[in-house]
Design an enzyme around this catalytic site. Structure first.
Site, PDB file in Angstrom:
ATOM      1  CB  CYS A  50     -16.902  -3.980  -8.735  1.00 47.89           C
ATOM      2  SG  CYS A  50     -18.308  -3.215  -9.544  1.00 47.89           S
ATOM      3  CG  HIS A  99      -0.807  -0.920  -6.790  1.00 41.76           C
ATOM      4  ND1 HIS A  99      -1.073  -2.246  -6.532  1.00 41.76           N
ATOM      5  CD2 HIS A  99      -2.014  -0.283  -6.725  1.00 41.76           C
ATOM      6  CE1 HIS A  99      -2.363  -2.405  -6.316  1.00 41.76           C
ATOM      7  NE2 HIS A  99      -2.957  -1.237  -6.417  1.00 41.76           N
TER       8      HIS A  99
END
Length: 346
Positions: A50, A99
């Protein structure tokens, strides 16, 4: 090594951009198959949720590798790749590992410490393995990312308490309508997000109708688990205009709720759209008495949660950074061992 990452997230791009770039599971599978057969990259993983769309890859030439990832990311999006470039970040090697470890640990989430992202990283890894693009160093990096995600949650309090869209949704309902107890709530969808939110609201005493847009058997099973009523999608409109709250969390590529489906001004109606692409026509929020919130709206409210957890996030970040350094050193050693040494001339 040229381990590369191209992507965007809730911090870098608004929801309309993310929903254009999102991959369904079938789209991700087809893209990975294409990458494997073309052999332009030696490995690849697609993580689409999402709040983020990220393509990880390994390439002999970094510049060419990023261009390949950009082509796969932007293909069929009805926009020139140049439109998306300002919204994209690019990391390589150690920065890309750093990351990914932050993502798997919940440090890069709208709700810091939320657990769902770990499962989403695992599923992305599994899909790449199934399609044959989880190879070599990418496999090692993704396996380690999941271990780091678990370790961060085990050794810090980043995930302590209610850290999810379920708890946030319950709090937002409280802000707009008061406590959820006794409220009529329609939840559209039967995925993990719908189940998570449904359980929180059921525990709070809400009266829940679970609407299945595809798999009614799954909806019926989930309804039993959370004490709700399951109905088939054609019955949606019967309940839609009787509800106090409507929560939509499907994987549909098309709108589920249009403006004409709603009766305006009947009573206050809170609609929470948790889907990417969005399930609810944005114009619905302009109707009298209707409040429409999407994922970006929830993200802004989650900032309060970030402030409360900032100290734990710092501790978790240090742990993830330590693991990044260790894995990077290991990969450099492996690379040096595989490279041919100088040739002795006689």
């Amino acid at each position: 090594m040229n381990f590369i990452l191209l992507g965007t997230n809730h911090l870098r791009s608004p929801l309309p951009v993310r929903e254009r770039l999102a991959f369904s599971r079938k789209e991700a599978e087809r893209t990975l198959e294409l990458i494997r057969t073309r052999s332009e990259l030696s490995g690849a993983v697609i993580l689409s949720t999402c709040n983020r769309v990220e393509l990880y890859g390994q390439a002999e030439n970094r510049r060419e590798g990023f261009l390949r990832l950009e082509n796969y990311l932007c293909a069929g999006r009805d926009r020139d790749p140049l439109y998306f470039r300002p919204y994209l970040y690019r990391y390589h090697d150690q920065d890309a590992i750093r990351h990914l470890f932050a993502v798997a640990s919940g440090l890069d989430s709208q709700i810091p410490g939320e657990r769902q992202i770990w499962e989403q990283v695992r599923k992305a890894r599994d899909l790449a393995e199934t399609t044959g693009t989880l190879t070599g160093e990418i496999k090692e990096i993704f396996i380690r990312s999941l271990r780091v995600g678990n370790e961060v949650r085990r050794e810090t309090k980043i995930s302590e308490g209610n850290v999810s869209f379920g708890s946030l949704t319950r709090r937002i309902i409280g802000e707009f309508l008061g406590e959820p107890g006794g409220r009529k709530v329609v939840i559209i969808g039967t995925g993990k997000m719908a189940g998570l939110v449904g359980r929180y609201l059921s525990d709070a005493g809400a009266e829940i109708v679970l609407v299945s847009n595809r798999n009614f058997k799954k909806a019926a099973g989930l309804a039993r688990d959370i004490g709700a009523r399951a109905v088939r999608f054609p019955g949606l409109h019967r309940y839609l205009n009787q509800a106090d709250v409507v929560i939509s969390a499907t994987a549909s590529p098309h709108l589920i709720i249009k403006v004409g489906d709603l009766v305006a001004g009947r009573r206050p109606l809170l609609i929470i759209d948790l889907a990417v692409p969005r399930d609810v026509d944005a114009a619905a929020g302009l109707l009298p008495g209707v409040t429409l919130l999407d994922l970006d709206d929830l993200g802004r409210r989650a900032e309060e949660n970030l402030n409360r957890r900032r100290e734990e996030a710092r501790a978790a970040g240090k742990l993830a950074e330590r693991e990044t350094e260790q894995l990077w050193k290991k990969l450099l050693i492996l690379k040096s061992e595989l490279e041919p040494g100088p040739v002795a001339w006689h």
